[in-house]
Design an enzyme around this catalytic site. Structure first.
Site, PDB file in Angstrom:
ATOM      1  N   GLU A  48     -10.282   5.164   9.564  1.00  0.00           N
ATOM      2  CA  GLU A  48     -10.478   4.662   8.006  1.00  0.00           C
ATOM      3  C   GLU A  48     -11.201   3.195   7.975  1.00  0.00           C
ATOM      4  OE1 GLU A  48      -7.186   7.411   5.775  1.00  0.00           O
ATOM      5  OE2 GLU A  48      -6.822   5.686   6.169  1.00  0.00           O
ATOM      6  N   GLU A  88       0.811  -1.215   0.022  1.00  0.00           N
ATOM      7  CA  GLU A  88       0.047  -0.141   0.118  1.00  0.00           C
ATOM      8  C   GLU A  88       1.095   1.350   0.118  1.00  0.00           C
ATOM      9  OE1 GLU A  88      -3.622   2.134   2.760  1.00  0.00           O
ATOM     10  OE2 GLU A  88      -3.172  -0.080   3.079  1.00  0.00           O
ATOM     11  N   GLU A 122       3.922   9.576  -1.048  1.00  0.00           N
ATOM     12  CA  GLU A 122       2.619   9.179  -1.551  1.00  0.00           C
ATOM     13  C   GLU A 122       1.778  10.719  -1.944  1.00  0.00           C
ATOM     14  OE1 GLU A 122      -1.779   8.236   0.645  1.00  0.00           O
ATOM     15  OE2 GLU A 122       0.002   7.997   1.896  1.00  0.00           O
ATOM     16  N   ASP A 167      -2.222  14.378   6.453  1.00  0.00           N
ATOM     17  CA  ASP A 167      -1.733  13.158   5.915  1.00  0.00           C
ATOM     18  C   ASP A 167      -0.664  13.434   4.882  1.00  0.00           C
ATOM     19  OD1 ASP A 167      -1.525  10.750   5.311  1.00  0.00           O
ATOM     20  OD2 ASP A 167      -3.367  10.501   4.326  1.00  0.00           O
TER      21      ASP A 167
END
Length: 687
Positions: free
Chosen positions: A294, A167, A401, A373
């Site tokens: 989440e 991920e 990310e 984030d």
């Protein structure tokens, strides 16, 4: 594997600056070892020193139990009179468990360089540092180095899944798993342990915090034998193994009907699982937990709070010295976008601050460096240091990310240094994040820094050759946060591409410019999030604007930004100590780079630079593209100075980055031109 990309900063056949190495060349022929030969870490240290010297000089040094003339000797304090005579009074205690000395000693007949630590882990770090200095020309015949790591826990978190996927992974598949099997006999795991140990990492979690069905079984005897084999590999490099666990594991493994942390059967179940884990891995570090976040299960399901959940796991680990790393990334991910009062940035502080003093002393809260984030720009999380009675570690994200996904160059060390240098004022001036994370502001039992890994099974580990600098730099920075970003970049470039100092300077310059360049052509002034949903690469300004995730910019025809002030907005600014709260609350004092994070302003608002917000948006997006073009030109100037394979690879990545930057420029500028109807003062093409 012999690829230079695979070798990263531990290059074989390294050609050092022989002139710089000359004064100590005579010391490299003999290595005097001590009577610790049975220890795994000691054997690792000796082997790394032998192999490292052979790779540099082309000659294998001779290992002996005694010697004369000039030589190296290595061991722990107390293992040899030669070592002990080089240690000053009280120095052993100052070194702690992981510090080391590298020191020349002249005793007439015996002139030698000591590599020593109070423990074998310290010795291993001494070996890697000695080789680093040797390769970069930092050693002299008067060497005297003493180093102690700033942080006790220096960790990486892997978001690897047992099917082999990663991920937020941008460098291929997992090196630990394939088709729900652990690759516990893979030589690559050992090579990775070497890379981590060489920069001082001492902890690793090897599975995703989003724990799925197969990963839930890692704490069972189905997989524990393979987990133990991986732990053995890392142990020999001074690295403790951790596992991410599923809070609902008692249910998902079919053993119980509840995961209520106050249920006696649940508590017993976790104690039995902890005993199983420690039976296989006696030095197991502990559990990493993402709960009630989440859509992950957690104590909220049972009307309990985070302290209830974390303490239940902590009780199970306590007899073995294990810890619970409890992530604070908890927020409402089903937010109504129409609700302007709910603010994702507030969530971690609101959830955890009231619980201070309720956590056991082997619970450690893991707090993201920013409140949202891992954006390219956001303020430091106000939760860091806000809880005086609860252990904390800071969480960074090495994997890119939101910062280019290892397709675009974005050297993150300068960003992390800004975070570490931020003064929270929690205990007055000097209460910086770097001191809080070291347990020097509040008396934390456990503290440190962790980060999400950026590696996969691509031959060069990180997808983009230059992205290796983030993993290397992370380790070096959390060993010593006083190191400059420039020094780390140059050090990495020399170790990775060879001793051509001009080439290394160019590569370091490219790295140092990369974060500001990326910020320029992506989201402006701290607003963040203008990315394609879920994928998070490339521009989509309204991708999250009307979504449940709570990541908004609120642009309309009049202005842009999120009002997080106490006076008229969500009140987020009040979570900081007074001086910082007032700084962000006041439109006149709020730093421009965070303006839109804290304030909703008209497009005509004047920044401290004198530019309007809209003109800043236009200018920076054009500048970002132009600067990528300049980077390409500088990189092309390195042809012939570095190996052809890596040269071509980076050329290709930079050309792709240029196209990405152009897309960002045109989408962002066009969007805001159409929203504001204010033209560019310089009359450039906006669609």
């Amino acid at each position: 594997m012999t690829s230079k990309g695979y070798q990263a900063w531990l290059q074989n056949g390294f050609e050092p600056d022989h002139a710089a190495m000359g004064p100590i060349h005579d010391f490299l022929q003999q290595i005097i070892t001590t009577a610790q030969a049975g220890s795994g870490i000691y054997q690792t240290a000796v082997q790394e020193l032998v192999d490292g010297i052979r790779s540099i000089t082309g000659q294998k040094p001779v290992c002996m139990e005694s010697g004369s003339g000039r030589y190296l000797t290595l061991g722990t304090i107390g293992s040899s009179s030669f070592i002990d005579q080089s240690i000053e009074a009280g120095e052993a205690e100052r070194l702690g468990d992981e510090g080391f000395v590298i020191r020349k000693v002249d005793r007439g007949e015996h002139v030698y360089i000591v590599l020593a630590g109070k423990t074998e882990k310290g010795l291993l770090y001494a070996v890697f540092h000695f080789l680093r200095l040797l390769k970069t020309g930092g050693l002299t015949d008067q060497v005297d180095v003493t180093e102690v790591p700033k942080y006790r826990l220096r960790m990486v978190n892997h978001w690897d899944n047992m099917d082999g996927s990663v991920e937020r992974g941008y460098a291929g598949q997992s090196i630990f798993y394939r088709n729900d099997v652990l690759l516990s006999r893979s030589a690559r795991v050992r090579d990775y342990a070497r890379l981590l140990a060489s920069v001082g990492i001492n902890g690793i979690a090897i599975n995703n915090v989003n724990v799925h069905r197969h990963e839930t079984r890692l704490i069972t005897e189905v997989y524990l034998p393979d987990v133990a084999r991986i732990a053995d590999i890392f142990r020999n490099y001074g690295i403790r193994l951790y596992l991410s666990v599923n809070f609902a594991a008692p249910i998902e493994l079919g053993d119980l009907r509840t995961a209520d942390p106050l249920d006696a059967d649940v508590q017993k179940w976790w104690k039995e699982k902890a005993a199983d884990v420690y039976c296989y891995v006696p030095d197991f570090g502990g559990f990493l937990v993402k709960a009630d976040s989440e859509n992950r299960p957690g104590p909220f399901t049972y009307g309990r709070d985070h302290a209830d959940g974390a303490n239940m796991l902590a009780e199970a680990l306590k007899p073995y010295g294990g810890i619970v790393l409890w992530r604070c990334f908890v927020y409402n991910c089903h937010q109504d976008w129409r609700d302007r009062t709910t603010d994702r940035a507030r969530a971690a502080y609101d959830h955890f601050k009231p619980l201070d003093g309720r956590f056991l002393d082997n619970v450690v809260l893991q707090i993201k460096n920013g409140p949202m984030d891992f954006q390219v720009r956001e303020p430091v999380s106000p939760l860091i240091g806000a809880m005086e009675k609860t252990n904390q570690i800071v969480e960074f994200q090495i994997t890119q990310e939101y910062t280019g996904q290892q397709k675009d160059v974005c050297y993150l060390i300068p960003q992390w240094k800004e975070v570490l240098d931020f003064d929270t004022r929690i205990k007055g001036e000097g209460s910086t994040v770097k001191e809080i994370a070291a347990g020097l502001v509040h008396p934390y039992v456990h503290s440190g820094i962790t980060a999400v890994s950026n590696i996969g099974d691509d031959l060069n580990w990180t997808g983009h050759h230059l992205a290796q600098a983030n993993l290397y730099g992370y380790g070096r920075l959390i060993w010593n946060p006083e190191l400059s970003s420039e020094l780390i970049a140059k050090e990495w470039a020399l170790l990775t591409f060879g001793p051509n100092k001009a080439a290394a300077d160019t590569i370091a310059d490219i790295l140092m410019a990369s974060w500001p360049i990326y910020e320029k052509y992506t989201s402006p002034l701290g607003v963040g999030w203008m990315v394609r949903p879920h994928y998070h690469y490339g521009p989509d300004i309204d991708g999250y604007e009307y979504s449940k995730w709570g990541t908004y910019h609120f642009a309309d025809c009049h202005g842009i930004g999120v009002d997080r002030t106490q006076s008229t907005g969500t009140g987020y600014s009040a979570q900081y100590e007074k001086a910082n709260s007032e700084l962000y609350e006041n439109l006149e004092t709020c730093p421009d780079e965070l303006l839109l994070f804290f304030h909703h302003v008209p497009y005509t608002h004047r920044l401290k630079s004198g530019k309007t917000v809209i003109q800043h948006i236009y200018d920076t997006h054009f500048e970002g593209v132009e600067q990528v073009e300049q980077v390409i030109s500088r990189w092309r100037g390195l042809e012939g100075d570095i190996d052809a394979e890596r040269y071509r690879h980076v050329c290709g990545r930079l050309e792709a980055q240029l196209e990405n930057a152009k897309e960002w420029r045109d989408v962002i500028n066009t969007y805001f031109y159409r929203k504001s109807a204010i033209p560019d003062e310089k009359n450039r093409v906006i669609y």
